[in-house]
Enzyme design. Structure first.
Site, PDB file in Angstrom:
ATOM      1  N   GLY A  12      98.018  48.490  28.231  1.00 17.95           N
ATOM      2  CA  GLY A  12      97.169  47.861  27.210  1.00 17.95           C
ATOM      3  C   GLY A  12      95.715  48.202  27.457  1.00 17.95           C
ATOM      4  N   ALA A  13      95.500  49.420  27.980  1.00 18.52           N
ATOM      5  CA  ALA A  13      94.181  49.786  28.515  1.00 18.52           C
ATOM      6  C   ALA A  13      93.089  49.869  27.452  1.00 18.52           C
ATOM      7  CB  ALA A  13      94.288  51.111  29.276  1.00 18.52           C
ATOM      8  N   ALA A  14      93.475  50.068  26.179  1.00 15.12           N
ATOM      9  CA  ALA A  14      92.449  50.149  25.129  1.00 15.12           C
ATOM     10  C   ALA A  14      92.238  48.807  24.438  1.00 15.12           C
ATOM     11  CB  ALA A  14      92.838  51.210  24.105  1.00 15.12           C
ATOM     12  N   ILE A  17      91.197  42.975  26.795  1.00 11.74           N
ATOM     13  CA  ILE A  17      91.124  42.657  28.230  1.00 11.74           C
ATOM     14  C   ILE A  17      90.831  43.943  29.007  1.00 11.74           C
ATOM     15  CG2 ILE A  17      92.433  41.835  30.244  1.00 11.74           C
ATOM     16  CD1 ILE A  17      93.868  39.862  28.386  1.00 11.74           C
ATOM     17  N   GLY A  18      91.510  45.025  28.598  1.00 13.94           N
ATOM     18  CA  GLY A  18      91.288  46.316  29.251  1.00 13.94           C
ATOM     19  C   GLY A  18      89.809  46.673  29.284  1.00 13.94           C
ATOM     20  N   ARG A 101     108.339  32.064  18.020  1.00 12.97           N
ATOM     21  CA  ARG A 101     108.183  32.271  19.461  1.00 12.97           C
ATOM     22  C   ARG A 101     109.325  33.144  20.014  1.00 12.97           C
ATOM     23  NH1 ARG A 101     105.298  30.133  23.497  1.00 12.97           N
ATOM     24  NH2 ARG A 101     106.299  29.940  25.533  1.00 12.97           N
ATOM     25  N   ASN A 108     108.622  41.273  23.348  1.00 16.57           N
ATOM     26  CA  ASN A 108     108.026  41.547  24.655  1.00 16.57           C
ATOM     27  C   ASN A 108     109.076  41.811  25.714  1.00 16.57           C
ATOM     28  OD1 ASN A 108     105.157  41.624  24.399  1.00 16.57           O
ATOM     29  ND2 ASN A 108     105.366  39.558  23.583  1.00 16.57           N
ATOM     30  N   ASP A 162      94.140  29.779  34.503  1.00 13.92           N
ATOM     31  CA  ASP A 162      94.295  28.317  34.447  1.00 13.92           C
ATOM     32  C   ASP A 162      93.644  27.670  35.676  1.00 13.92           C
ATOM     33  OD1 ASP A 162      96.449  28.348  32.160  1.00 13.92           O
ATOM     34  OD2 ASP A 162      97.105  29.789  33.651  1.00 13.92           O
ATOM     35  N   HIS A 190     102.220  29.660  32.434  1.00  9.30           N
ATOM     36  CA  HIS A 190     100.921  29.888  31.775  1.00  9.30           C
ATOM     37  C   HIS A 190     101.080  29.537  30.303  1.00  9.30           C
ATOM     38  CE1 HIS A 190      97.156  31.443  30.404  1.00  9.30           C
ATOM     39  NE2 HIS A 190      97.781  32.248  29.561  1.00  9.30           N
TER      40      HIS A 190
END
Ligand code: NAD
Ligand code: LMR
Length: 330
Positions: A12-14, A17-18, A101, A108, A162, A190
């Protein structure tokens, strides 16, 4: 003599968070200011994502980080995870319109099954894996179960955000600096069910519980504030937390690699049965870390209120695990 570079894979590098994470890893914030790193960056094969990744890499180049010993872009986990010493699994499918959900868990589960298998096949046998992408605990569980030749203890989930959120709330309530607070713990998933627990926490040796002395604040303000902080940030920013999540990922990996010097922190780890949490459940526990190995803090008294909270977060994790069990059979 210069240290041998360590290989750090980031998925998820782009993404958001990345963009906060990669620069700090390359700057030595995660593994130390004397530890060269090679970044192995994974994004989906989509042309736009790969182009965005190239742009991020151009910016990393432009920082001329002295510790950056190499950097590669990938769309295949089998090449991205090759010989990785650390893997930060950030990329995940976000919840889309109309998605339940369960759909999110399934989407995922597929990503983390593939990535777990790839880690199993090509990563260093000592790879330290942190799952950030949500639902982080269950994704970490899936990756762990998909990598049978790697030790289960190498797989962890991020509860550190958290933990840091709880530290900051306690600091604000007591008027003491964050750095003075020790022995805080966050138990469980989490998600809003996690149980942030300051019953054992101390500030300069004095009990935080006694200092606050307000069970109603704990129940009605502290726990909901920490538990729903992610949603509050989405509401305020229009986007989910990114810099604070990246910071927590840095903290988690830093402490796992360097150690906590006897101090407690929180990590989501596969349970060894401690505190009645079933074996392998990916659960937030208070831990200490020494020589790259974490250890659950043992012998803590669990009162009735805490047991109820722990049961609630465990129930949610058990349901998530049951929801993906069929995908792990194949
Ligand atoms: P984002 O959508 O900005 O970025 C995610 C990136 O991952 C995208 O660029 C996407 O293309 C990529 N991606 C998706 N599937 C992939 C795959 N199979 N392989 C490689 N890359 C893939 O999201 P973000 O804000 O960076 O957040 C990432 C994840 O972290 C989300 O699941 C979010 O909910 C989670 N998160 C967790 C915590 C925590 O405390 N555990 C905190 C904040 C966010
Ligand atoms: C967070 O805690 O900020 C993230 O997990 C994002 C979210 O969806 O809550």
């Amino acid at each position: 003599m210069a240290k041998t570079p360590m290989r750090v894979a980031v998925t998820g590098a782009a993404g958001q968070i990345g963009y906060s994470l990669l620069f700090r890893i390359a700057n030595g914030d995660m593994l130390g200011k004397d530890q060269p790193v090679i970044l192995q960056l994974l994004e989906i094969a989509d042309e736009k994502a790969q182009k965005a990744l190239k742009g991020v890499m151009m910016e990393i180049d432009d920082c001329a980080f002295p510790l950056l010993a190499g950097m590669t872009a990938h769309s295949d986990p089998m090449t991205a995870f090759k010989d990785a010493d650390f893997a930060l699994l950030v990329g995940a499918r976000p919840r889309g319109p109309g998605m339940e959900r369960k759909d999110l868990l399934e989407a995922n589960a597929q990503i983390f099954t593939v990535q777990g298998k790839a880690l199993d096949a090509v990563a260093s046998r000592n790879v330290k894996v942190l799952v950030v992408g949500n639902p982080a605990n269950t994704n970490a569980y899936i990756a762990m179960k998909s990598a049978p030749s790697l030790p289960a203890k190498n797989f962890t989930a991020m509860l550190r955000l958290d933990h840091n959120r709880a530290l900051s709330q306690v600091a604000a309530k007591t008027g003491k600096p964050v750095s003075s607070i020790e022995k805080l713990a966050v138990w469980g998933n989490h998600s809003p069910t996690m149980y942030a627990d300051y019953r054992f926490a101390t500030i300069d040796g004095a009990s935080v519980k006694d200092m606050i002395n307000d069970d109603a604040w704990n129940r009605d303000t502290f726990l909901p504030t920490v538990g729903k902080r992610g949603a509050a940030i989405i509401e305020a920013r229009g986007l989910s937390s990114a810099a604070s999540a990246a910071n927590a990922a840095i903290d988690h990996m830093h402490d796992w690699h360097i150690g906590t010097n006897g101090k407690w922190t929180t990590m989501g780890i596969p349970s060894d049965g401690s505190y009645g949490i079933p074996q392998d459940t990916m659960f937030g526990f208070p831990v200490t870390v020494e020589n790259g190995e974490y250890k659950i803090v043992q012998g803590l008294a669990i009162d009735e209120f805490s047991q109820e909270r722990i049961n609630l977060t465990l129930k949610e994790l058990t349901e998530e695990r049951e929801g993906v069990a069929h995908l792990l059979k194949a």
